[in-house]
Scaffold this active site. Sequence first.
Site, PDB file in Angstrom:
ATOM      1  N   SER A  94      70.755  41.814  77.284  1.00  0.00           N
ATOM      2  CA  SER A  94      71.114  43.174  77.657  1.00  0.00           C
ATOM      3  C   SER A  94      71.787  43.150  79.043  1.00  0.00           C
ATOM      4  O   SER A  94      72.725  42.401  79.245  1.00  0.00           O
ATOM      5  CB  SER A  94      69.864  44.066  77.618  1.00  0.00           C
ATOM      6  OG  SER A  94      70.189  45.422  77.522  1.00  0.00           O
ATOM      7  N   ASP A 218      69.986  45.069  63.036  1.00  0.00           N
ATOM      8  CA  ASP A 218      69.494  46.440  63.156  1.00  0.00           C
ATOM      9  C   ASP A 218      69.580  46.888  64.618  1.00  0.00           C
ATOM     10  O   ASP A 218      68.604  47.341  65.209  1.00  0.00           O
ATOM     11  CB  ASP A 218      68.058  46.527  62.646  1.00  0.00           C
ATOM     12  CG  ASP A 218      67.555  47.957  62.557  1.00  0.00           C
ATOM     13  OD1 ASP A 218      68.381  48.871  62.416  1.00  0.00           O
ATOM     14  OD2 ASP A 218      66.322  48.157  62.650  1.00  0.00           O
ATOM     15  N   HIS A 247      67.517  45.074  69.075  1.00  0.00           N
ATOM     16  CA  HIS A 247      68.071  44.745  70.379  1.00  0.00           C
ATOM     17  C   HIS A 247      67.413  43.516  71.003  1.00  0.00           C
ATOM     18  O   HIS A 247      67.920  42.980  71.980  1.00  0.00           O
ATOM     19  CB  HIS A 247      67.899  45.956  71.312  1.00  0.00           C
ATOM     20  CG  HIS A 247      68.667  45.881  72.593  1.00  0.00           C
ATOM     21  ND1 HIS A 247      70.038  45.752  72.643  1.00  0.00           N
ATOM     22  CD2 HIS A 247      68.247  45.924  73.894  1.00  0.00           C
ATOM     23  CE1 HIS A 247      70.439  45.715  73.904  1.00  0.00           C
ATOM     24  NE2 HIS A 247      69.370  45.809  74.680  1.00  0.00           N
TER      25      HIS A 247
END
Length: 268
Positions: A94, A218, A247
Amino acid sequence: MTLLDLPTGATVACTDTGSGRPVLLLHGVCMSQKFFERNIGPLAGGHRVVALDFRGHGESPSVEGGHTVAQYARDVRAVIELLDLRDAVVVGWSMGSMVLWDYLDQFAGDPRLAGAVVVSQGPSDLTQPGWPYGIADVPELRTYLQLAQDDFAGFFAGFVPEMFAGELTETEQAGFVKAISAVGANAGSVILVNQTLQDYRELIPRLTVPHLLVWGRDEKVGKLAAADWLHRELPRSELHVFEQSGHCPMWEEPDKFNALLAEWVARL
């Protein structure tokens, strides 16, 4: 876990374990190295694994100022120099990927970095003209800021489940929210806004360091189309999509993630 006093003025909490080629783990915005708990031990079987909490995050002491992606990148450089990491592979999850890209921009050609691993992060989180793959546009970002200031833990309590394909246990949910809350509403809000406003689209095509791209099918946070864009624009990249993840593929499919990372590092 130890505390490292950096010349940049911050003290950061750091896990340093194992031996072999260094693998440096960088977490997401307002998160911590807790999200790599299922990776540190297994990877340390063949690598020197270094995981840090960015300044003010996780177990790192709070610090006034410096909560920008660019400053976090300078903190990472200080860690690399202090620990004498060479031929390192940096894994950014991230926002950690943005810190990695900012490092590659500020310290272009650093021979101490041998590879880059990007997990679930596009070149910009801001939805804008010409870039429909962000997480939020400006009005949405303004709303996020208000919510984070009103109830920081509550805001992330709602956000955390969106990061996973599967359902979290109550213990996992509470543990993640507790770890996130350590950064505090003010520092957390600043870095949340700062990282959302970053845009590395012009930099990406100039990066020659090999990239491994890992995404969850997903993905409800960073759009999978951003991974396809990176794969097209990066001169040297591999893209792997994990079918049972959102994530956080390193958490939801840790065995697969650890094996893929170790195999890719071995090929560098």
